[in-house]
Design a protein around this motif. Sequence first.
Motif, short mmCIF file in Angstrom:
data_model
loop_
_atom_site.label_atom_id
_atom_site.label_comp_id
_atom_site.label_asym_id
_atom_site.label_seq_id
_atom_site.Cartn_x
_atom_site.Cartn_y
_atom_site.Cartn_z
N UNK A 152 26.81 50.32 42.12
CA UNK A 152 26.98 49.20 41.20
C UNK A 152 28.41 48.93 40.86
N UNK A 153 29.17 49.92 41.13
CA UNK A 153 30.85 49.40 41.23
C UNK A 153 31.67 49.53 42.38
N UNK A 154 30.95 49.64 43.54
CA UNK A 154 31.61 49.71 44.63
C UNK A 154 32.47 48.30 45.16
N UNK A 155 31.85 47.09 44.59
CA UNK A 155 32.60 45.88 44.90
C UNK A 155 33.70 45.64 43.90
N UNK A 156 33.83 46.46 43.04
CA UNK A 156 34.74 46.31 41.80
C UNK A 156 36.21 47.34 42.10
N UNK A 157 36.04 48.15 43.18
CA UNK A 157 37.13 49.12 43.30
C UNK A 157 38.31 48.48 43.77
N UNK A 158 38.34 47.32 44.32
CA UNK A 158 39.64 46.73 44.88
C UNK A 158 39.94 45.60 43.89
#
Length: 208
Positions: A152-158
């Motif tokens: 759920x957060x992997x797309x937010x890390x950048x």
Amino acid sequence: AATIKAMTEDEEGMLQKEIDVESLQDINLAASTIHKRSAGLMEFVNDYRAISQVPIPKLHSVNVREFLVNIHRLMKSDLEKRGIRWIPAQVPPRSYVYMDEKMIEQVLINLISNSIYALEEQESPYIKLHFEQKPEQVILSVEDNGKGIPKEIIKQIFIPFFTTRKNGSGIGLSLSKSIMRQHKGQIMVQSEVGKSTVISLIFPQAPM
């Protein structure tokens, strides 16, 4: 710096009165590494501040094996302090990547620092580097067996300033992505919670 400090002290932390030639050579190498890294970092920071964006890379052909050996030298003290096993990539001696060495050095230091954080309290922690050379691209990857990143957060890390670390700035991965974009490359993430994370830097093949 930690390496130099350890070499000049005895077991009780007192300054050694005599240092053998081999240790002096190691101290000199460590000091040279600090000097090189400090100069590179200051140049990068000054460029970044001067134009308020990621500097245009100064691309040249870099020997991958030598580059990764230097990265290990920079991170060795932190890895040993935390009991993290370093598994180097198997790189042919005549393998090259077309890149800005200072900028990609910063990217790898960011990735390895993130791995070190993810490995806190993990059993048998390790960081493993991978190298793959394809006809049209070169791939450098950093793998760890740490906490992993939830889907759920992997797309937010950048996203700039997004962080899951207590004292994190949230700019490391965002900056890394921008640097890779400047190299006409990509940064990719694969992660499984509780098992491993692999972050790959994908470079276009160097011009002949």
